[in-house]
Design a protein around this motif. Structure first.
Motif, short mmCIF file in Angstrom:
data_model
loop_
_atom_site.label_atom_id
_atom_site.label_comp_id
_atom_site.label_asym_id
_atom_site.label_seq_id
_atom_site.Cartn_x
_atom_site.Cartn_y
_atom_site.Cartn_z
N HIS A 33 0.87 -1.18 0.00
CA HIS A 33 0.00 0.00 0.00
C HIS A 33 0.90 1.22 0.00
O HIS A 33 2.13 1.09 0.01
N ASP A 57 5.42 4.84 5.47
CA ASP A 57 6.47 3.93 5.95
C ASP A 57 6.74 2.76 5.01
O ASP A 57 7.43 1.82 5.38
N HIS A 58 6.19 2.83 3.78
CA HIS A 58 6.38 1.73 2.83
C HIS A 58 6.95 2.19 1.49
O HIS A 58 7.16 1.37 0.60
N HIS A 67 -0.15 -4.36 13.01
CA HIS A 67 0.75 -3.23 13.31
C HIS A 67 1.48 -3.45 14.62
O HIS A 67 2.64 -3.09 14.76
N HIS A 123 5.47 -5.13 10.04
CA HIS A 123 5.61 -4.60 11.40
C HIS A 123 5.75 -5.71 12.45
O HIS A 123 5.48 -5.49 13.63
N ASP A 172 0.42 -4.97 6.25
CA ASP A 172 0.10 -4.35 7.54
C ASP A 172 -1.13 -4.97 8.20
O ASP A 172 -1.90 -4.28 8.86
ZN LIG Z 1 2.94 0.31 7.79
#
Ligand SMILES: [Zn+2]
Length: 338
Positions: A156, A160-161, A267, A311, A264
């Motif tokens: 996605h 953070d990706h 998390h 995560h 994800d």
């Molecule tokens: Zn993430």
């Protein structure tokens, strides 16, 4: 047109000023160890993200897990979190309990099949925290040059990706790559109304993510959320909507072995195995996210499938077991020499 890509450059200063204000806006003062140290000792050494890699064979396909680092999020991001139950969940998971912060790892993966190198997600930017941002170092450690990567698959488009896609000068780091993600993810991420599920303070992050993928617009290959798509031999994009409506995982299947890289779905390994019903405020549809999580945990436990996640604690490979009415994570053992 609300869903057409915007070419507005990202205002990095605005992103940074948002990050400085974020702990206050989110009702939290300390932002992980790094900032606490800086606040208490100005002479303290700044922390830097350190990478690790871990190699695994799934049949004939090599999977390399890359540690991008770790960060902390305010506990308020978790919907439905009950402090007593959270403390018990931490105890069951053998994790430290912190009432204010949820610390999470950030990982990405590289898959090598016969003739194709596929990167799955590209890590977090260091402006989120000095303890993330090691993706590129991870590639170096794995001996993979960016120009060798044939395909970049994004689970996605959250911040953070996507960090490794563009360098500090705004240039593509993977010039020849095919960028694969779901059509829904691309369309929704450029639609301000669709992104309104995120707190408005996250607007600079949305802009940042758009800026990371836009240079690849002509190299994108958007896949459907209606079905699984085989993106390379033995490598399948699997729709897992909820966290975002275009969120996908990757299932690897080779010689009767399999691995589910679930993006994800989790998390917080501390809380969400025992409380899969706890979603987050950054989930587009928290109820659907919880349903997707529960379904996949249940399936992984029943099938004894190895799982991986962006995560989960590094090396981020393990198994899911049913425990009473919830689940438990078992880190994968090493099977030396076969
Ligand atoms: Zn993430």
């Amino acid at each position: 047109m609300s869903n057409s890509p915007s070419n507005k450059p990202i205002d990095r200063r605005r992103v940074l000023s948002f990050m400085a204000a974020a702990p206050i806006m989110l009702g939290v003062v300390p932002q992980g160890r790094a900032n606490t140290e800086q606040a208490t000792a100005s002479s303290a050494k700044p922390m830097h993200a350190e990478t690790e890699i871990f190699r695994l064979m799934v049949g004939e396909i090599e999977v390399i897990a890359i540690a991008d680092g770790y960060t902390a999020l305010p506990s308020q991001i978790m919907l439905g979190l009950d402090p007593d139950e959270a403390q018990e969940a931490a105890r069951l998971a053998y994790k430290n309990y912190d009432p204010n912060l949820i610390s999470i790892a950030v990982n990405s993966y590289v898959i090598r099949t016969a003739g194709t190198i596929i990167a799955i997600d590209a890590g977090a930017p260091s402006f989120l925290s000095p303890t993330v941002g090691a993706w590129r170092n991870g590639l170096d450690l794995a001996g993979i040059a960016p120009e060798q990567i044939d395909m970049m698959f994004l689970t996605h488009m959250h911040t953070d990706h996507v960090a490794g896609l563009v360098d500090e000068n705004g240039k593509k780091t993977l010039p020849q790559v095919e960028l694969v993600l779901s059509e829904t993810e691309w369309t929704d991420s450029f639609d301000d109304e669709k992104m309104a599920y995120l707190p408005k303070e996250f607007a600079p992050f949305v802009q940042y993510s758009r800026g990371q993928v836009l240079p690849y617009k002509d190299q994108r290959n958007l896949v459907s959320m209606k079905k699984e798509t085989e993106i390379a031999p033995g490598v399948f994009a699997v729709p897992l909507p909820g966290h975002t409506m275009g969120h996908m995982g990757v299932r690897i299947q080779s010689q009767n072995q399999s691995l589910m890289i679930w993006g994800d779905i989790i998390h917080s390994p501390t809380y969400q195995f025992s409380h899969p019903e706890w979603s987050t405020i950054i989930d587009a549809d928290p109820a659907l996210s919880a349903a997707a999580r529960t379904k996949l945990l249940d399936q992984s436990a029943a099938d004894r499938t190895m799982v991986a996640g962006m995560h989960l604690d590094f090396p981020s490979l393990g198994y899911v077991e049913r425990q009473n009415n919830s689940y438990r994570y078992i880190s994968a053992p090493r099977n030396y020499g076969g």
